[in-house]
Scaffold this active site. Structure first.
Site, PDB file in Angstrom:
ATOM      1  N   CYS A  99       0.822  -1.215   0.000  1.00 54.01           N
ATOM      2  CA  CYS A  99       0.000   0.000   0.000  1.00 54.01           C
ATOM      3  C   CYS A  99       0.855   1.263   0.000  1.00 54.01           C
ATOM      4  O   CYS A  99       0.431   2.310  -0.496  1.00 54.01           O
ATOM      5  CB  CYS A  99      -0.906   0.052   1.235  1.00 54.01           C
ATOM      6  SG  CYS A  99      -1.327  -1.503   1.978  1.00 54.01           S
TER       7      CYS A  99
ATOM      8  N   ASP B   8      -3.510  -2.669   7.659  1.00 52.74           N
ATOM      9  CA  ASP B   8      -4.543  -3.532   8.220  1.00 52.74           C
ATOM     10  C   ASP B   8      -4.438  -4.979   7.763  1.00 52.74           C
ATOM     11  O   ASP B   8      -4.702  -5.904   8.526  1.00 52.74           O
ATOM     12  CB  ASP B   8      -5.923  -2.984   7.870  1.00 52.74           C
ATOM     13  CG  ASP B   8      -6.237  -1.714   8.643  1.00 52.74           C
ATOM     14  OD1 ASP B   8      -5.332  -1.193   9.314  1.00 52.74           O
ATOM     15  OD2 ASP B   8      -7.371  -1.235   8.574  1.00 52.74           O
TER      16      ASP B   8
ATOM     17  N   CYS C 128      -2.603   3.224   2.800  1.00 52.96           N
ATOM     18  CA  CYS C 128      -3.385   2.233   3.536  1.00 52.96           C
ATOM     19  C   CYS C 128      -4.430   2.906   4.411  1.00 52.96           C
ATOM     20  O   CYS C 128      -4.292   4.052   4.817  1.00 52.96           O
ATOM     21  CB  CYS C 128      -2.468   1.343   4.367  1.00 52.96           C
ATOM     22  SG  CYS C 128      -3.337  -0.120   5.007  1.00 52.96           S
ATOM     23  N   ASP C 129      -5.439   2.134   4.760  1.00 61.70           N
ATOM     24  CA  ASP C 129      -6.711   2.568   5.320  1.00 61.70           C
ATOM     25  C   ASP C 129      -6.681   3.814   6.202  1.00 61.70           C
ATOM     26  O   ASP C 129      -7.240   4.851   5.866  1.00 61.70           O
ATOM     27  CB  ASP C 129      -7.331   1.424   6.130  1.00 61.70           C
ATOM     28  CG  ASP C 129      -7.664   0.232   5.253  1.00 61.70           C
ATOM     29  OD1 ASP C 129      -7.314   0.251   4.068  1.00 61.70           O
ATOM     30  OD2 ASP C 129      -8.259  -0.723   5.749  1.00 61.70           O
ATOM     31  N   LYS C 130      -6.072   3.720   7.395  1.00 59.73           N
ATOM     32  CA  LYS C 130      -6.189   4.800   8.370  1.00 59.73           C
ATOM     33  C   LYS C 130      -5.331   6.001   8.018  1.00 59.73           C
ATOM     34  O   LYS C 130      -5.529   7.092   8.548  1.00 59.73           O
ATOM     35  CB  LYS C 130      -5.832   4.304   9.779  1.00 59.73           C
ATOM     36  CG  LYS C 130      -6.586   3.055  10.206  1.00 59.73           C
ATOM     37  CD  LYS C 130      -8.085   3.187  10.020  1.00 59.73           C
ATOM     38  CE  LYS C 130      -8.799   1.865  10.192  1.00 59.73           C
ATOM     39  NZ  LYS C 130      -8.517   0.868   9.153  1.00 59.73           N
TER      40      LYS C 130
ATOM     41  N   CYS D 175     -10.821 -27.280   0.369  1.00 61.31           N
ATOM     42  CA  CYS D 175      -9.743 -27.105  -0.604  1.00 61.31           C
ATOM     43  C   CYS D 175      -8.444 -27.598   0.013  1.00 61.31           C
ATOM     44  O   CYS D 175      -8.297 -27.609   1.242  1.00 61.31           O
ATOM     45  CB  CYS D 175      -9.627 -25.649  -1.058  1.00 61.31           C
ATOM     46  SG  CYS D 175      -8.932 -24.546   0.178  1.00 61.31           S
TER      47      CYS D 175
ATOM     48  N   CYS E 175      -5.259  -2.241  -1.300  1.00 66.71           N
ATOM     49  CA  CYS E 175      -6.197  -3.321  -1.642  1.00 66.71           C
ATOM     50  C   CYS E 175      -7.177  -2.879  -2.721  1.00 66.71           C
ATOM     51  O   CYS E 175      -7.726  -1.776  -2.667  1.00 66.71           O
ATOM     52  CB  CYS E 175      -6.948  -3.775  -0.397  1.00 66.71           C
ATOM     53  SG  CYS E 175      -5.883  -4.480   0.876  1.00 66.71           S
TER      54      CYS E 175
ATOM     55  N   GLU F  50     -10.713  -4.484  13.603  1.00 66.15           N
ATOM     56  CA  GLU F  50     -11.485  -5.028  12.490  1.00 66.15           C
ATOM     57  C   GLU F  50     -11.525  -6.548  12.599  1.00 66.15           C
ATOM     58  O   GLU F  50     -10.621  -7.165  13.155  1.00 66.15           O
ATOM     59  CB  GLU F  50     -10.857  -4.628  11.148  1.00 66.15           C
ATOM     60  CG  GLU F  50     -10.998  -3.164  10.831  1.00 66.15           C
ATOM     61  CD  GLU F  50     -10.444  -2.795   9.469  1.00 66.15           C
ATOM     62  OE1 GLU F  50     -10.632  -1.657   9.062  1.00 66.15           O
ATOM     63  OE2 GLU F  50      -9.802  -3.654   8.822  1.00 66.15           O
TER      64      GLU F  50
ATOM     65  N   SER G 130     -13.701  -4.739   8.428  1.00 65.66           N
ATOM     66  CA  SER G 130     -12.917  -4.254   7.310  1.00 65.66           C
ATOM     67  C   SER G 130     -13.837  -3.807   6.183  1.00 65.66           C
ATOM     68  O   SER G 130     -14.956  -4.302   6.039  1.00 65.66           O
ATOM     69  CB  SER G 130     -12.010  -5.386   6.809  1.00 65.66           C
ATOM     70  OG  SER G 130     -11.465  -5.064   5.555  1.00 65.66           O
TER      71      SER G 130
END
Length: 576
Positions: free
Chosen positions: A58, A90, A131-133, A184, A203, A453, A479
């Site tokens: 990220c 994250d 990235c997110d935050k 799987c 992401c 999250e 998330s």
């Protein structure tokens, strides 16, 4: 190169405190030590704040973009000053105690940028985040300081390819559940993890990073159609240079973040979160950003806007497409074009272009051939992909992403866990029963601390084929990549003896995402007895940053903020 002396009045800029007058000779000596000329010291000082690091893809391209922005600042007549801030990524912090640091990092990012700019008396800010935050943290700092600012997103990752289909990191989280279910082989897990993330960028679905990147454009802090450009594209360098040049125009015109981010602009941003089926974290970060600007805009305000917003972007995790597809379709301005046509946006809001949102949108031609963004007249669903809830289980509200869901009502017996690890272990042991309402508590902003999250748990449930066969409720967060009947931000949180702390196994919980309700079907007298017997819990974090955060953090409905905000200001930094 611009003649800065004639264009900018240095006597009115914060940098005069470290660069003008005989008494500042010691300060100037440091700039001469770095090879800076007398003429350059006379220019406005522009901070280039980068969240770049080698912690995760990220952030790996951010420093190069911030370096490129220096060219634009110089061409516009400024002196660029680059520095870095932290991130907590994250995807790597997920599913263990490290996730307690994620939301806390938003405050640390905003605080660190504030302190660097205050300490060095910078006049403007261009912020780079991936990235997110780090996205809301960067924009919170801009609003707090109120110096001319532009936000630049580092761009999303390109999709991975697995068996001729696009995949993202969420597919990897979900394959863990399939493997646990025996559906799987371990070889498939290894094969998928190696191809899901093919390079630089955040992401790729409409998860928190891309949601807040869309917010940056919708709220007016980012250049038009800049944030959906994937991280590996060479045009990201041009965007960075343009941001550096444009921030100089904002200094000259004295256009500041609070001129741009009005209450109407926050309404626009909330519309975009709902219209794109964006992350539920948007309802946490928008109130926090508004708090920095002195605007009252909480979870309930956001939820009201969601109710009247059509869901029109077919993006993962609820839909088919990834961020690259959104860019190819025309980006967030293409989506805003159709919302504006239906009267759903405030076009009069100012943006960092120096033009209004309506003027920017007017330059966009609707593309009827793309498949990602629906016309607002014929939406995927008539109301937003994110819904606010309220009821006896959540008097202070809660939130759920309904984009792509087939079931909007759920009623069942509670199955209670007092931390995420307990719940995840139950999922792995396949002891969760269809029809249950899984309750994960003591994970709120204060009680966690840090409001974790729960993607590892929700993705594993999906991998087991239980995604919409159970509901999951928490005073923590989900998330942006979470899908299924997953309700977060339940307030008051368990650490404050909210109703979620009083739920017992077998209690009936009723959720209606159409009506916007979430109720605990237990008699008031019974709850009163449980409340009288309840005792506060002491968590393991009794020192350091997490302890300090827990002492100061407020409720999720107000953005989980840690200070009084602009309404308590005695002065604004930009006016020193």
């Amino acid at each position: 190169m611009t003649d800065s002396a004639s264009r900018f009045d240095k006597s009115r800029l914060p940098s005069r405190h470290v660069s003008v007058g005989p008494e500042r000779a010691p300060h100037r000596s440091y700039y001469y030590a770095m090879g800076i000329t007398e003429e350059e010291i006379a220019r406005p000082f522009v901070a280039l704040a980068s969240a770049g690091n080698n912690s995760a893809p990220c952030n790996t391209a951010l420093d190069a973009q911030a370096d490129a922005a220096q060219r634009g600042v110089v061409e516009g007549g400024g002196l660029p000053r680059r520095f870095n801030t932290i991130t907590v990524t994250d995807g790597i912090a997920m599913g263990h105690q490290g996730m307690k640091s994620s939301l806390v990092s938003r405050e640390v990012i905003a605080d660190s940028i504030e302190l660097s700019i205050r300490g060095h008396c910078y006049d403007a800010l261009v912020g780079f985040a991936g990235c997110d935050k780090s996205l809301p943290g960067m924009m919170m700092a801009m609003l707090r300081l109120n110096v001319p600012s532009i936000f630049v997103y580092g761009g999303s990752i390109l999709p991975g390819r697995y068996h001729d289909r696009d995949v993202t990191v969420v597919d990897v989280f979900e394959v863990v559940g399939r493997y646990a279910a025996g559906a799987c082989p371990l070889g498939e897990v290894h094969e998928l993890e190696k191809v899901a993330c093919p390079g630089h960028g955040a992401c790729g679905g409409q998860y928190t990073a891309n949601t807040m990147a869309c917010v940056g454009e919708a709220i007016g802090l980012s250049l038009p159609n800049s944030n959906m450009v994937p991280a590996p594209y060479t045009s990201r360098e041009q965007i960075a240079v343009a941001a550096g040049a444009q921030v100089m125009e904002l200094i000259a015109a004295n256009i500041r973040p609070r001129d741009i981010c009005t209450r109407e602009a926050f309404v626009n941003a909330a519309r975009i979160v709902a219209a794109t089926g964006g992350s539920t974290n948007g309802a946490l970060h928008l109130p926090a950003m508004a708090h920095e600007a002195g605007i009252t805009f909480d979870l309930f305000d956001v939820a009201e806007i969601f109710k009247t917003t059509p869901y029109i972007a077919d993006l993962k995790p609820g839909g088919k497409y990834v961020a690259k597809d959104m860019y190819d379709a025309g980006g967030i301005y293409m989506l805003m074009k159709t919302l504006m046509a239906e009267g759903l946006l405030h076009g009069e809001c100012m943006t960092v272009t120096g033009r209004t949102l309506a003027e920017n949108i007017e330059r966009v031609t609707w593309n009827p051939d793309q498949k990602v963004i629906y016309d607002a007249k014929t939406p995927i669903t008539p109301t937003g992909g994110v819904v606010g809830l309220r009821g006896s289980l959540a008097p202070e509200g809660a939130i759920v992403k309904v984009a792509g869901m087939h079931r909007l009502q759920f009623e069942g017996p509670a199955r209670c866990f007092d931390c995420e690890e307990e719940a995840f272990a139950a999922v792995e042991a396949r002891s969760i029963v269809e029809g249950e309402v899984v309750v994960i508590r003591y994970e709120g902003p204060k009680g966690g601390p840090g409001m974790r999250e729960m993607l590892s748990t929700t993705a594993a449930l999906y991998g087991l084929g239980m995604g919409e066969k159970v509901a999951l409720i928490t005073d923590g967060r989900f998330s942006g990549a979470t899908r299924g009947f997953c309700i977060g931000h339940v307030g008051p949180e368990a650490a404050d003896c909210g109703p979620i702390a009083l739920v017992e196994n077998g209690d009936t919980i009723r959720i209606d995402a159409e009506a916007g309700t979430i109720d605990l079907l237990v008699d008031d007298a019974v709850l009163a007895e449980r409340r009288a017997a309840w005792r506060p819990r002491v968590n393991d974090y009794q020192s350091g940053a997490l302890w300090r955060y827990a002492q100061n953090v407020g409720p999720a409905w107000a953005g989980a903020v840690t200070h009084p905000g602009a309404q308590a200001e005695r002065h604004v930094y930009a006016d020193i």
